[in-house]
Design a protein around this motif. Structure first.
Motif, PDB file in Angstrom:
ATOM      1  N   ALA A   1     -41.821 -20.736  -7.996  1.00 10.08           N
ATOM      2  CA  ALA A   1     -41.435 -20.175  -6.695  1.00 10.08           C
ATOM      3  C   ALA A   1     -40.089 -19.479  -6.775  1.00 10.08           C
ATOM      4  O   ALA A   1     -39.908 -18.372  -6.247  1.00 10.08           O
ATOM      5  CB  ALA A   1     -41.411 -21.276  -5.640  1.00 10.08           C
ATOM      6  N   HIS A   2     -39.110 -20.110  -7.438  1.00 13.05           N
ATOM      7  CA  HIS A   2     -37.808 -19.459  -7.506  1.00 13.05           C
ATOM      8  C   HIS A   2     -37.804 -18.296  -8.489  1.00 13.05           C
ATOM      9  O   HIS A   2     -37.097 -17.298  -8.265  1.00 13.05           O
ATOM     10  CB  HIS A   2     -36.702 -20.447  -7.871  1.00 13.05           C
ATOM     11  N   GLY A   3     -38.580 -18.392  -9.546  1.00 14.02           N
ATOM     12  CA  GLY A   3     -38.690 -17.242 -10.438  1.00 14.02           C
ATOM     13  C   GLY A   3     -39.189 -16.016  -9.696  1.00 14.02           C
ATOM     14  O   GLY A   3     -38.691 -14.899  -9.883  1.00 14.02           O
ATOM     15  N   SER A   4     -40.162 -16.232  -8.804  1.00 12.20           N
ATOM     16  CA  SER A   4     -40.729 -15.140  -8.021  1.00 12.20           C
ATOM     17  C   SER A   4     -39.717 -14.572  -7.030  1.00 12.20           C
ATOM     18  O   SER A   4     -39.519 -13.355  -6.958  1.00 12.20           O
ATOM     19  CB  SER A   4     -41.970 -15.638  -7.282  1.00 12.20           C
ATOM     20  N   THR A   5     -39.086 -15.451  -6.250  1.00  8.50           N
ATOM     21  CA  THR A   5     -38.146 -14.957  -5.242  1.00  8.50           C
ATOM     22  C   THR A   5     -36.948 -14.282  -5.883  1.00  8.50           C
ATOM     23  O   THR A   5     -36.462 -13.260  -5.377  1.00  8.50           O
ATOM     24  CB  THR A   5     -37.666 -16.091  -4.318  1.00  8.50           C
ATOM     25  N   ARG A   6     -36.452 -14.808  -6.989  1.00  7.92           N
ATOM     26  CA  ARG A   6     -35.315 -14.179  -7.668  1.00  7.92           C
ATOM     27  C   ARG A   6     -35.690 -12.798  -8.204  1.00  7.92           C
ATOM     28  O   ARG A   6     -34.904 -11.841  -8.098  1.00  7.92           O
ATOM     29  CB  ARG A   6     -34.828 -15.088  -8.806  1.00  7.92           C
ATOM     30  N   ALA A   7     -36.883 -12.674  -8.772  1.00  9.79           N
ATOM     31  CA  ALA A   7     -37.310 -11.384  -9.312  1.00  9.79           C
ATOM     32  C   ALA A   7     -37.391 -10.328  -8.216  1.00  9.79           C
ATOM     33  O   ALA A   7     -36.908  -9.197  -8.380  1.00  9.79           O
ATOM     34  CB  ALA A   7     -38.669 -11.538 -10.008  1.00  9.79           C
ATOM     35  N   MET A   8     -37.989 -10.689  -7.078  1.00  8.43           N
ATOM     36  CA  MET A   8     -38.116  -9.720  -5.988  1.00  8.43           C
ATOM     37  C   MET A   8     -36.776  -9.464  -5.297  1.00  8.43           C
ATOM     38  O   MET A   8     -36.520  -8.339  -4.834  1.00  8.43           O
ATOM     39  CB  MET A   8     -39.153 -10.212  -4.980  1.00  8.43           C
ATOM     40  N   ALA A   9     -35.929 -10.479  -5.232  1.00 12.73           N
ATOM     41  CA  ALA A   9     -34.603 -10.276  -4.641  1.00 12.73           C
ATOM     42  C   ALA A   9     -33.771  -9.328  -5.494  1.00 12.73           C
ATOM     43  O   ALA A   9     -32.871  -8.641  -4.990  1.00 12.73           O
ATOM     44  CB  ALA A   9     -33.880 -11.609  -4.479  1.00 12.73           C
ATOM     45  N   TRP A  10     -34.045  -9.268  -6.782  1.00 13.42           N
ATOM     46  CA  TRP A  10     -33.355  -8.323  -7.661  1.00 13.42           C
ATOM     47  C   TRP A  10     -33.945  -6.922  -7.523  1.00 13.42           C
ATOM     48  O   TRP A  10     -33.209  -5.922  -7.439  1.00 13.42           O
ATOM     49  CB  TRP A  10     -33.476  -8.771  -9.121  1.00 13.42           C
ATOM     50  N   ALA A  11     -35.266  -6.818  -7.480  1.00 15.72           N
ATOM     51  CA  ALA A  11     -35.910  -5.507  -7.548  1.00 15.72           C
ATOM     52  C   ALA A  11     -35.890  -4.746  -6.224  1.00 15.72           C
ATOM     53  O   ALA A  11     -35.681  -3.526  -6.206  1.00 15.72           O
ATOM     54  CB  ALA A  11     -37.359  -5.666  -8.027  1.00 15.72           C
ATOM     55  N   LEU A  12     -36.110  -5.419  -5.111  1.00 15.80           N
ATOM     56  CA  LEU A  12     -36.334  -4.716  -3.848  1.00 15.80           C
ATOM     57  C   LEU A  12     -35.111  -3.999  -3.285  1.00 15.80           C
ATOM     58  O   LEU A  12     -35.243  -2.884  -2.748  1.00 15.80           O
ATOM     59  CB  LEU A  12     -36.906  -5.686  -2.814  1.00 15.80           C
ATOM     60  N   PRO A  13     -33.905  -4.569  -3.365  1.00 15.36           N
ATOM     61  CA  PRO A  13     -32.761  -3.845  -2.787  1.00 15.36           C
ATOM     62  C   PRO A  13     -32.503  -2.489  -3.426  1.00 15.36           C
ATOM     63  O   PRO A  13     -31.952  -1.592  -2.774  1.00 15.36           O
ATOM     64  CB  PRO A  13     -31.587  -4.804  -3.020  1.00 15.36           C
ATOM     65  N   ALA A  14     -32.878  -2.317  -4.681  1.00 16.21           N
ATOM     66  CA  ALA A  14     -32.632  -1.038  -5.366  1.00 16.21           C
ATOM     67  C   ALA A  14     -33.940  -0.368  -5.775  1.00 16.21           C
ATOM     68  O   ALA A  14     -33.964   0.442  -6.709  1.00 16.21           O
ATOM     69  CB  ALA A  14     -31.745  -1.264  -6.591  1.00 16.21           C
ATOM     70  N   LEU A  15     -35.023  -0.688  -5.076  1.00  9.90           N
ATOM     71  CA  LEU A  15     -36.309  -0.079  -5.396  1.00  9.90           C
ATOM     72  C   LEU A  15     -36.200   1.448  -5.286  1.00  9.90           C
ATOM     73  O   LEU A  15     -35.669   1.983  -4.314  1.00  9.90           O
ATOM     74  CB  LEU A  15     -37.376  -0.592  -4.431  1.00  9.90           C
ATOM     75  N   GLN A  16     -36.697   2.145  -6.278  1.00 12.98           N
ATOM     76  CA  GLN A  16     -36.634   3.601  -6.310  1.00 12.98           C
ATOM     77  C   GLN A  16     -37.896   4.166  -5.655  1.00 12.98           C
ATOM     78  O   GLN A  16     -39.009   3.855  -6.078  1.00 12.98           O
ATOM     79  CB  GLN A  16     -36.494   4.091  -7.746  1.00 12.98           C
ATOM     80  N   VAL A  17     -37.709   4.955  -4.628  1.00 15.29           N
ATOM     81  CA  VAL A  17     -38.819   5.508  -3.848  1.00 15.29           C
ATOM     82  C   VAL A  17     -38.854   7.021  -4.042  1.00 15.29           C
ATOM     83  O   VAL A  17     -37.887   7.719  -3.741  1.00 15.29           O
ATOM     84  CB  VAL A  17     -38.662   5.160  -2.350  1.00 15.29           C
ATOM     85  N   ASP A  18     -39.970   7.533  -4.537  1.00 18.77           N
ATOM     86  CA  ASP A  18     -40.128   8.964  -4.795  1.00 18.77           C
ATOM     87  C   ASP A  18     -40.959   9.559  -3.657  1.00 18.77           C
ATOM     88  O   ASP A  18     -42.201   9.609  -3.724  1.00 18.77           O
ATOM     89  CB  ASP A  18     -40.805   9.185  -6.144  1.00 18.77           C
ATOM     90  N   THR A  19     -40.293  10.012  -2.601  1.00 19.90           N
ATOM     91  CA  THR A  19     -41.005  10.534  -1.444  1.00 19.90           C
ATOM     92  C   THR A  19     -41.726  11.845  -1.768  1.00 19.90           C
ATOM     93  O   THR A  19     -42.791  12.140  -1.195  1.00 19.90           O
ATOM     94  CB  THR A  19     -40.037  10.750  -0.272  1.00 19.90           C
TER      95      THR A  19
END
Length: 410
Positions: free
Chosen positions: A336-354
């Protein structure tokens, strides 16, 4: 912890469930027990002083306690034996009062609740960061057109903001349920050999409730009012909520992994030197955070199935069922913490190519008759989805603001 599991969790959770940390939590239980019993006149104050002074993890051979537990059938038995030996070196008269009136399941369940509280707090913190990142993305891209896909094929046009808001919704609900479940589950275990605390009485007095309340306050756990040796419902409910959150994060990770495929190219995890690199292909950039969250989502159901399977426990203390539960529990928290930590790292700087999102829409439009293209794949359809996204964001923020503060009852 296997070399094949370590990278799927976090150093903090691994430390919380380490041998040393768990033995330290058991010793904190024993110290709190002695203090509470002395305060209620059940044991001499001098004995409590000697016991508390000996409850220092640095005084014990943690590895030996672990080895001896296999022969004893419980980690508590060699620990209590070693504690009595340590106390006896300075105050032999205090030895009979070590672990007085308690039993092995009391100390192990309480220690598990303590270290679980640490791990759950880590999960909650990273889950909040991941959720906030999604809500920010949802606001920023409320009306950004992108393809909606059903059965893995282009279906119509939605907005990326609406998609992010829908990703966030189960996480907001999950945070609320996890908060409630942890408040109920993280409680003191104190029942004695048969669950009645029969030894904790003196001259007609029965200070059992007072001892339990003192210990709960000292250890930062809830006082549930009784023991729960074979009543595992609230404990397993916490496990179920952790698995639900892990599954919800797995859904987000699955979508991100699909959207980041080269042929789609609409989002990408943030770059970092050495992260996601291939051992053979220098051009590859693997979505490692999504991989960790997906691995956790695949592993969690088996852990919860194990917890549910051992709920039918024999009489007042279980043979085999409780012990199986103990082995499953840390694995669930680590996933559970491995999952939340991974997404907490990736989502704030997710690169979006509009631009790529718009190009993929136009590619679908080009292969359709004009009427069908305008009905199903007009970029203007994102405006309605964007309005829905903004409504959902407002509702989710209100729901989060209305939730009580996190943390176990004290």
């Amino acid at each position: 912890m296997s070399i094949f599991e370590g990278f799927l969790s976090t150093s903090e959770t691994l430390a919380a469930f380490s041998d040393r940390s768990f033995v330290d939590a058991m010793l904190r239980f024993e110290a709190a027990l002695a203090r509470a019993q002395a305060a209620e006149g059940l044991i001499p104050a001098s004995a409590a002083h000697s016991i508390v002074g000996s409850c220092q993890v640095d005084l014990f051979d943690v590895d030996k306690i672990g080895r001896d537990s296999g022969r004893a059938g419980s980690l508590a038995i060699p620990l209590v034996k070693a504690l009595k030996e340590a106390v006896g070196l300075f105050n032999p008269d205090a030895v009979p009062y070590v672990h007085f009136g308690s039993t092995s399941q009391d100390v192990i369940d309480s220690a598990m609740a303590m270290v679980t509280g640490e791990a759950v707090a880590l999960v909650q913190a990273d889950l909040a960061r991941a959720t906030e990142a999604l809500l920010v993305l949802a606001q920023r891209h409320a009306a950004t057109p992108m393809l909606a896909r059903t059965l893995m094929q282009p279906a119509s046009v939605t907005s990326f903001g609406f998609k992010c808001a829908l990703w966030a919704a189960p996480l907001v609900r999950g945070m609320a349920r996890l908060r409630t479940a942890s408040e109920r589950a993280l409680q003191i275990q104190l029942g004695g050999a048969a669950g009645t605390l029969a030894q904790m009485q003196r001259q007609g007095r029965h200070p059992r409730a007072a001892v339990r309340a003192r210990m709960a306050a000292a250890l930062g756990l809830r006082d549930g009012g009784t023991q729960w040796h074979t009543q595992r419902d609230e404990w397993v409910a916490l496990g179920c909520e952790l698995a639900l959150v892990t599954g919800s994060l797995g859904k987000v990770a699955c979508d991100i992994a699909l959207l980041s495929q080269y042929e789609v190219g609409e989002v990408a995890e943030p770059g970092e030197t050495g992260r996601g690199a291939s051992s053979a292909m220098p051009h590859k950039r693997n979505p490692v955070a999504s991989m960790v969250a997906l691995a956790a989502a695949h592993r969690a159901p088996q852990r919860v199935a194990g917890l549910l399977a051992v709920m039918p426990q024999q009489h007042e203390r279980a043979l085999g069922a409780w012990q199986a539960e103990l082995a499953e529990w840390p694995q669930l928290l680590m996933a559970a913490h491995g999952s939340t930590r991974a997404m907490a790292w990736a989502l704030p700087a997710l690169q979006v190519d509009t631009a790529r999102m718009r190009a993929n829409i136009e590619q679908v439009r080009a292969g359709l008759p004009r009427e069908a293209a305008d009905e199903w794949f007009s970029p203007a359809l994102a405006e309605d989805a964007g309005a829905q996204a903004l409504e959902l964001i407002e509702a989710l923020r209100a729901q989060g603001a209305a939730a009580p503060a996190a943390g176990p009852a004290r």
